[in-house]
Design an enzyme around this catalytic site. Structure first.
Site, PDB file in Angstrom:
ATOM      1  N   SER A 198     -21.528  17.560   1.919  1.00 44.48           N
ATOM      2  CA  SER A 198     -20.939  18.895   2.027  1.00 44.48           C
ATOM      3  C   SER A 198     -20.553  19.192   3.466  1.00 44.48           C
ATOM      4  CB  SER A 198     -21.923  19.947   1.523  1.00 44.48           C
ATOM      5  OG  SER A 198     -21.412  21.254   1.720  1.00 44.48           O
ATOM      6  N   GLY A 199     -19.355  19.746   3.675  1.00 42.98           N
ATOM      7  CA  GLY A 199     -18.864  20.017   5.010  1.00 42.98           C
ATOM      8  C   GLY A 199     -19.607  21.116   5.743  1.00 42.98           C
ATOM      9  N   HIS A 200     -19.924  22.206   5.055  1.00 42.58           N
ATOM     10  CA  HIS A 200     -20.477  23.351   5.772  1.00 42.58           C
ATOM     11  C   HIS A 200     -21.937  23.171   6.174  1.00 42.58           C
ATOM     12  CE1 HIS A 200     -22.989  25.614   2.750  1.00 42.58           C
ATOM     13  NE2 HIS A 200     -22.323  24.848   1.924  1.00 42.58           N
ATOM     14  N   CYS A 323     -29.270  28.753  -2.466  1.00 38.18           N
ATOM     15  CA  CYS A 323     -28.750  29.037  -3.801  1.00 38.18           C
ATOM     16  C   CYS A 323     -29.727  29.846  -4.647  1.00 38.18           C
ATOM     17  CB  CYS A 323     -28.408  27.726  -4.513  1.00 38.18           C
ATOM     18  SG  CYS A 323     -27.046  26.831  -3.762  1.00 38.18           S
TER      19      CYS A 323
END
Length: 381
Positions: A198-200, A323
Site C-alpha cells: 500500500s502506498g500511503h 480500520c
C-alpha cells in the site's frame, strides 16, 4: 505536533506529491489511447512498473497496480479462490489478519469454501507446525501477513514459504503492507506467490498500491472491463498514482537503509521507558517485532479517552488498527493472543516514522505518563 500513528497512514514525501502533480498536469492522456499523447502516459506507466519491480526484485510483468492494500488483498484471495476452485476450496490464514483478509475469507464461506484460522502464540506469532498440520489435499491458498498491524510481530514467512514449496498446488499470499521497508523479505527466496503493498503506508498517496503476482499464477479478476493491467484489474490506470507509488517505494527504501537502525534504537528506548510506567502492560514482544510498532495497554482506562487526552498535547496515537479504531472495539489481535478483555480493551498503538528524534520520544512518553495519572485520578472520583 508529534505524529505517532504511521501504521494508519504516513505523511507523503514532497517529492511524491510533486511527481503526482507533474504527471497529472503534463501527461494526463489515457495510456490505452492510440495517439502519441496517450503513448507518453503509457511509457510512464511502464517505467513505474519497472521501477516497482526492480525494488521488489521481480519482473515488471508480475506487478499489478491497485488502489491499495485492501484491494490487493481482496484480489489475491478472491481471485485465487475463484480461479483455482477446481483444485479445492480450502484456505488457510491466521486469526490475527487485517480485516481486508479476514472479511474476504468470511465472504468465501458463503460460496462453499472452508477456512482454517490458525491460532497464534502469546507473542502474536503463527507457528509453522500449525500451518503444516492444517494443510490438506484441497488447500489452494495460504495467506499470512508479514507484520501484524497492531502489535508488530514478525511472522515466519520464509519458513512458511519453505514448507509450502512442498505443496506446488497451494499458493502463498503475504500481506506486506506493514512490512515493506521495515523488515527485509525476498519474495523469490521466500517462495511468495502473491504480495500486497500500500502506498500511503510508505509516505506515498492514498489510493495507490500494488499486488505482486508471480509469473504463472492465474487470478480471476474482481473488476472486469477493458483488460487493463493484463486483464487482472480493468479500468483506466492512474498513471500519476503509479508513478508516485514507485517514487515512494524508492525513497522509503533509501531512507530505510540510512535510518532503520535509528528507528530500532528509538523503539527500544521507548519500550524501556514505557515498561517502567506503573500499571502499563507491554504487548509488543521484545524480540521478533518490526521496528516501528509499539503496543501497550493501561488496564482500567478507556483507550479512546487516552487517545483524545494525548491529542490535547498534539500527540497522535491510535487504539486498534485504523480500520477498526472508530468502532471502539477490543483488539482482536490481543484477544487471540490470550491477553484478556481488560488488556484488549485498553490497548494503545504507537507507530514510528524515520524522521523522529529522541526528543520526540521523550515528549511523547512524558505525555503518556501524565495522561495515565490524570485519567486514573478521574476514575477515582
Amino acid at each position: 505536533m508529534i505524529y505517532l500513528d504511521n501504521s494508519a497512514t504516513t505523511q507523503p514525501y514532497p517529492a511524491v506529491l510533486d511527481s503526482f502533480m507533474k504527471v497529472s498536469t503534463g501527461f494526463w492522456g489515457n495510456p490505452s489511447s492510440l495517439h502519441g499523447f496517450g503513448g507518453k502516459a503509457e511509457q510512464l506507466l511502464a517505467k513505474a512498473r519497472e521501477q516497482a519491480a526492480s525494488i521488489l526484485q521481480v519482473n515488471p510483468a508480475e506487478i499489478i497496480f491497485t488502489s491499495g492494500g485492501s484491494e490487493s488483498n481482496n484480489l489475491a484471495i478472491k481471485g485465487a479462490a475463484l480461479q483455482y476452485q477446481s483444485r479445492g476450496k480450502h484456505i488457510i490464514t491466521s486469526s490475527i489478519e487485517h480485516p481486508s483478509v479476514l472479511n474476504p475469507t468470511e465472504q468465501l464461506k458463503d460460496l462453499g469454501y472452508e477456512i482454517t484460522y490458525l491460532p497464534v502464540d502469546e507473542d502474536g506469532r503463527v507457528e509453522v507446525k500449525h500451518v503444516k498440520e492444517a494443510m490438506r489435499d484441497d488447500t489452494i491458498l495460504v495467506s499470512i501477513m508479514h507484520i501484524n498491524n497492531e502489535i508488530g510481530s514478525i511472522q515466519p514467512i520464509e519458513e512458511i514459504g519453505k514448507l509450502l514449496k512442498q505443496y506446488p498446488k497451494t499458493l502463498f499470499h503475504v500481506d506486506g503492507v506493514q512490512g515493506f521497508s521495515k523488515v527485509d523479505l525476498s519474495l523469490v527466496d521466500a517462495h511468495v506467490d502473491l504480495y500486497s503493498l500500500s502506498g500511503h503506508k510508505i509516505h506515498g498517496l492514498k489510493g495507490t498500491g500494488l499486488l505482486y503476482k508471480r509469473d504463472g499464477v492465474k487470478l480471476s479478476p474482481l473488476i472486469a472491463g477493458g483488460n487493463q493491467e493484463s486483464g487482472f484489474r480493468s479500468g483506466t490506470e492512474s498513471v500519476a498514482g503509479a508513478v508516485s507509488l514507485a517514487k515512494a517505494m524508492r525513497l522509503v527504501t533509501e531512507e530505510s537503509k540510512s535510518s532503520l537502525r535509528k528507528m530500532k534504537e528509538l523503539q527500544g528506548y521507548a519500550m524501556n521507558r514505557l515498561a517502567a510506567i506503573e500499571g502499563l502492560v507491554m504487548n509488543t514482544p521484545d524480540e521478533g517485532a518490526a521496528p516501528h510498532i509499539i503496543n501497550f495497554s493501561i488496564p482500567g482506562l478507556k483507550s479512546e479517552a487516552f487517545v483524545h487526552t494525548l491529542e490535547d498535547e498534539e500527540i497522535y496515537v491510535s487504539t486498534t488498527s485504523a480500520c477498526s479504531s472508530k468502532k471502539k472495539s477490543m483488539s482482536h489481535t490481543l484477544l487471540q493472543m490470550g491477553k484478556g478483555e481488560k488488556i484488549a480493551g485498553s490497548s494503545i498503538r504507537i507507530s514510528l516514522h524515520f524522521g523522529l528524534e529522541k526528543t520526540d520520544i521523550d515528549k511523547a512518553i512524558a505525555a503518556v505518563d501524565k495522561a495515565i495519572q490524570m485519567l486514573s485520578e478521574v476514575n477515582k472520583r
